[in-house]
Design an enzyme around this catalytic site. Structure first.
Site, PDB file in Angstrom:
ATOM      1  N   GLN A 143       0.863  -1.173   0.000  1.00  0.00           N
ATOM      2  CA  GLN A 143       0.000   0.000   0.000  1.00  0.00           C
ATOM      3  C   GLN A 143       0.907   1.233   0.000  1.00  0.00           C
ATOM      4  O   GLN A 143       1.560   1.496   1.011  1.00  0.00           O
ATOM      5  CB  GLN A 143      -0.756  -0.075   1.315  1.00  0.00           C
ATOM      6  CG  GLN A 143      -2.040   0.596   1.399  1.00  0.00           C
ATOM      7  CD  GLN A 143      -2.578   0.415   2.824  1.00  0.00           C
ATOM      8  OE1 GLN A 143      -1.832   0.356   3.790  1.00  0.00           O
ATOM      9  NE2 GLN A 143      -3.866   0.338   2.928  1.00  0.00           N
ATOM     10  N   SER A 146       0.978   5.997   2.981  1.00  0.00           N
ATOM     11  CA  SER A 146       1.570   6.929   3.933  1.00  0.00           C
ATOM     12  C   SER A 146       2.761   7.660   3.340  1.00  0.00           C
ATOM     13  O   SER A 146       3.488   7.123   2.508  1.00  0.00           O
ATOM     14  CB  SER A 146       2.027   6.190   5.187  1.00  0.00           C
ATOM     15  OG  SER A 146       0.922   5.793   5.945  1.00  0.00           O
ATOM     16  N   SER A 178       4.835  -1.484   4.613  1.00  0.00           N
ATOM     17  CA  SER A 178       5.069  -2.889   4.955  1.00  0.00           C
ATOM     18  C   SER A 178       5.147  -3.705   3.682  1.00  0.00           C
ATOM     19  O   SER A 178       4.442  -3.419   2.710  1.00  0.00           O
ATOM     20  CB  SER A 178       3.927  -3.427   5.803  1.00  0.00           C
ATOM     21  OG  SER A 178       3.838  -2.711   6.999  1.00  0.00           O
ATOM     22  N   GLU A 261      -9.971  -3.245   5.756  1.00  0.00           N
ATOM     23  CA  GLU A 261      -8.994  -3.703   6.725  1.00  0.00           C
ATOM     24  C   GLU A 261      -9.612  -4.885   7.476  1.00  0.00           C
ATOM     25  O   GLU A 261     -10.688  -4.799   8.032  1.00  0.00           O
ATOM     26  CB  GLU A 261      -8.674  -2.574   7.707  1.00  0.00           C
ATOM     27  CG  GLU A 261      -7.574  -2.982   8.620  1.00  0.00           C
ATOM     28  CD  GLU A 261      -6.946  -1.795   9.342  1.00  0.00           C
ATOM     29  OE1 GLU A 261      -7.353  -0.656   9.073  1.00  0.00           O
ATOM     30  OE2 GLU A 261      -6.053  -2.050  10.144  1.00  0.00           O
ATOM     31  N   GLU A 388      -5.700   5.980  19.248  1.00  0.00           N
ATOM     32  CA  GLU A 388      -6.581   7.153  19.221  1.00  0.00           C
ATOM     33  C   GLU A 388      -7.580   7.064  18.058  1.00  0.00           C
ATOM     34  O   GLU A 388      -8.775   7.345  18.228  1.00  0.00           O
ATOM     35  CB  GLU A 388      -5.752   8.444  19.102  1.00  0.00           C
ATOM     36  CG  GLU A 388      -4.983   8.801  20.358  1.00  0.00           C
ATOM     37  CD  GLU A 388      -3.785   7.898  20.649  1.00  0.00           C
ATOM     38  OE1 GLU A 388      -3.310   7.210  19.716  1.00  0.00           O
ATOM     39  OE2 GLU A 388      -3.335   7.864  21.800  1.00  0.00           O
TER      40      GLU A 388
END
Lengths: 415, 371
Positions: A143, A146, A178, A261, A388
């Protein structure tokens, strides 16, 4: 409450697994001083062993696929089984009882998130080219989301894609990627319109990782291993048919990925770190270190075990729902959150039991080895969405609390 | 007998409907300041309309023969509304003590009245120190010369101790802790209400001055009986705690959605959102722990004693956290007498410590795990 269909499916999965693999050994029982004392949460294998590890994952995925368990929810025309997500979760739960190769390198991101995204947004010939290859274990996917300046706030990506004739040219840097070092394809989010509101100027592309200009560099993490990478994209030329979704419509594509996910029930408490949550193992450690009758430590052990055992009850109930053909609700997210917290507390509890023996290696079995888990614990509160973000999701989706209003700065960008 | 999922849903719905009608907040507030601290008319209706007292009493003793799973559903609902009734003492303590005693005669004599809702009952174990450990019991029982027994001593923290028709008392004989049955109107029995942190749960101090009593089970069996009763009662209590905690979570989330401060709902602030998420995590764990323990009890599983200890510890903590955070989410209004939050706070703290509190149940868990 077992439904017949689910019972038949579970039995079929069991027959398949019995024919191919052994039952998982019990890693929670312990004979102090015997066997492997590894407490590694992340692998930090030398390169040749890492290659073997990936090979074993591909091999097991191929066997699954050829027996109808490799893509349980996939459409039949692309090689899937055409069953429901509940079947998928039930299979995972059954498989967790067996000693199978760890296929996380293929499944967590590629099969769990990128596969469904390709299915939803790619052109038919791209689906034909990549989907069966991915679910057969031939192609690994990563992916490319990020960036150094866009972690949880993915809509802030700045990697540029500029149209040149039939192609697009990509330039930028991705990070925390990853399995990029093993991947054949990556799903990249790029900025195609810097003038549009930030969610509306993004386009998604499927990037073959052997395209010239794609460079993967390992990123060493605090455990010492390198599970993530930086990926540099320099004048990477991608044909327009590798675009997923509309030009500037990439945010929809990204949401498909994020929504997929995968839930993790059944896969928890497996692997070498199961020992960290085992009453038998923890009590053996207290005996071996003569901390057995320390009242303060005993109270903390009890508190830890209450959470560990209650989380097991939560998983057992989710599994029973699955067998009845019912998709579990918030217990899956709660379970994921608790798993990370339980491991973290276990590592710190053990540190206090071990005392100085965790700051320097005495050579004693089963002591300094805990540093591997201790150093992995901060990541458990970050990976797959920070604690969070997870809590926001629980509060908003389960309890229906309102979202945080956009800040004035964000409003300006949008208007 | 075991109810399936849809029957459990129906049971929950009918109990909830009953309690919403019969035990609204005004009724709870009125009862917690009156004597007795329950409404006998409502208790009769719970028995006649819903057959609640006999739900988990075997059919041979006049009950409906269900198990802890079904009673757990009822207790979750009672915990939600802070229902004031002698249900817990009668069904989870006294009836379970009779069943655990294995005394067929005593069960045949006493359980049908309990099952029908005619008899309320309780179990008197703890004394001034508050421990439920039968080894700590100092009340004594002696043979009175006519083949009967008399009990002498003091008991404390006796749930519904001023009103229960039947009192099962753990007292010491030469053989060790032993269970006895004492009638409400027995001579030498005095009961005075205790002032309680949680006014919705009545407790009393009993003075037994050579009170005539009937032996239940065998002499010296009190320790074995109490181990079993405490496991079952703490799972029942856990269900009540899980129900109370769920109610606190719902109240907090409801309030956080509508209460505006600084121009937006307070639930949109991450600090409040995360408090609610933390409560949700605890409530989900609590429900799983208490329901799973009840299931294991009904299956007579060897895993039940560990699960019972986990349920009690997990639900005690969950309810306490939920009750505290509910006040915090409500801000100043949550700290007023008029707001119900303090009633839940009181119930949560009182339940957490009823059978001894964290230090006791943590050692109990380690003991059950062989640690």
């Amino acid at each position: 409450m077992e439904s017949d269909d689910m019972q038949d499916f579970a039995a079929e999965a069991r027959r398949f697994l019995d024919a191919h693999v052994a039952k998982a050994p019990d890693r929670t029982a312990v004979t102090w001083g015997e066997g492997d004392d590894s407490m590694a949460y992340f692998s930090s294998l030398p390169p040749d062993e890492e290659r073997e590890f990936v090979q074993r994952a591909r091999e097991w995925q191929r066997i699954r696929y050829e027996n109808g368990f490799g893509w349980i929810t996939g459409p039949v025309e692309y090689g899937g089984r055409g069953l429901t997500p509940v079947h998928d979760l039930l299979y995972d739960a059954v498989e967790s009882e067996y000693d199978v190769a760890d296929t996380g390198v293929l499944s967590v991101i590629g099969l769990g998130m990128i596969g469904p995204t390709i299915l939803a947004h790619a052109q038919p010939h791209i689906k034909d080219r990549w989907l069966p290859a991915m679910y057969r274990g031939d192609a690994i996917a990563c992916q490319l989301f990020s960036e150094p300046g866009a972690g949880s706030d993915l809509a802030s990506v700045t990697t540029r894609a500029v149209r040149e004739g039939e192609d697009w040219v990509l330039n930028g840097q991705k990070v925390w990627t990853s399995v990029a070092q093993h991947s054949q394809i990556g799903l990249a989010l790029t900025r195609t319109n810097p003038d549009a509101p930030k969610h509306r100027g993004i386009t998604a592309f499927l990037v073959p990782m052997d395209t010239p200009g794609v460079e993967v560099r390992p990123l060493r993490q605090m455990t010492g291993g390198a599970d993530f990478n930086e990926v540099f994209l320099t004048d990477v030329r991608i044909p327009d048919d590798h675009r997923l979704g509309e030009v500037d419509g990439g945010w929809t594509v990204a949401l498909t990925t994020l929504m997929n996910e995968r839930a993790t029930v059944g896969s928890e408490g497996v692997g070498p770190v199961a020992a960290a949550l085992s009453p038998d193992h923890l009590s053996a450690l207290m005996r071996a270190t003569w901390t057995w009758d320390d009242r303060a430590l005993r109270a903390r052990l009890a508190e830890l075990l209450v959470d560990v055992l209650a989380t097991e009850h939560l998983n057992a109930r989710a599994l029973r729902k699955l067998r009845g053909g019912i998709a579990p609700g918030p217990e899956m997210s709660v379970s994921k959150l608790m798993y990370g917290q339980n491991l973290t507390r276990a590592a710190h509890f053990v540190s206090d039991v071990l005392g100085p023996r965790i700051i320097a290696d005495t050579g004693q079995w089963g002591t300094y080895a805990w540093t591997e888990l201790l150093l992995a614990t901060p990541a458990l509160r970050i990976l797959g969405g920070t604690e969070e973000i997870m809590k926001n999701i629980l509060a908003e989706r389960v309890l229906g609390l309102p979202k945080e209003p956009a800040t004035p700065a964000a409003k300006e960008v949008r208007s | 007998m075991t109810a399936d999922e849809s029957e459990l849903r129906e049971l929950r719905a009918s109990v909830r409907e009953f309690l919403e009608a019969k035990s609204p907040e005004e009724a709870v507030r009125k009862l917690m300041e009156s004597e007795p601290r329950f409404d006998p008319a409502v208790w009769s209706q719970a028995a006649d309309q819903l057959r609640l007292p006999g739900l988990a009493i075997p059919e041979e003793y006049g009950g409906d023969g269900f198990g802890l799973v079904e009673v757990g559903v009822v207790l979750e609902e009672m915990g939600r509304t802070l229902f004031c009734a002698p249900f817990f003492a009668t069904v989870l303590l006294a009836a379970q003590a009779l069943l655990a005693s294995g005394d067929g005669d005593a069960c045949a004599r006493l359980l049908p009245g309990i099952a029908a809702g005619r008899t309320t009952a309780t179990l008197a174990v703890a004394e001034d120190h508050g421990s439920w450990d039968p080894a700590m019991v100092s009340a004594r029982a002696v043979l009175d010369g006519d083949g009967g027994w008399t009990v002498r001593g003091r008991k404390c923290f006796v749930l519904d101790g001023t009103t229960a028709d039947l009192i099962l008392v753990v007292a010491r004989t030469v053989a060790g802790p032993t269970l006895f049955a004492v009638e409400r109107d027995a001579t030498g029995l005095a009961a005075e209400p205790m002032q309680t942190l949680d006014a919705t749960r009545a407790m009393a101090r009993l003075t037994l001055d050579a009170v005539p009593a009937t032996l239940v089970g065998t002499q010296g069996a009190g320790g074995r009986i109490m181990a079993k009763v405490l496991d079952i009662a703490s799972v029942g209590l856990a269900a009540e705690q899980a129900g109370g905690a769920r109610r606190c979570l719902e109240a907090s989330a409801d309030y956080a959605r509508v209460r505006h401060q600084f121009g937006r709902p307070i639930g949109s602030f991450q600090a409040v959102k995360h408090k609610c998420a933390d409560m949700l995590v605890q409530v989900e764990l609590a429900e799983a722990a208490s329901r799973e323990a009840a299931r294991l009890a009904d299956e007579d599983s060897p895993d039940f004693p560990v699960a019972a200890a986990v349920a009690h510890a997990c639900c005690s903590r969950a309810y306490m956290l939920a009750a505290m955070e509910t006040i915090q989410v409500h801000g100043g209004i949550g700290f007023t007498w008029e707001h119900p939050a303090h009633l839940y706070f009181r119930r949560a703290k009182s339940s957490q410590l009823l059978f001894g509190g964290p230090a006791v149940y943590h050692e109990r868990l380690l003991d059950r795990l062989g640690i």
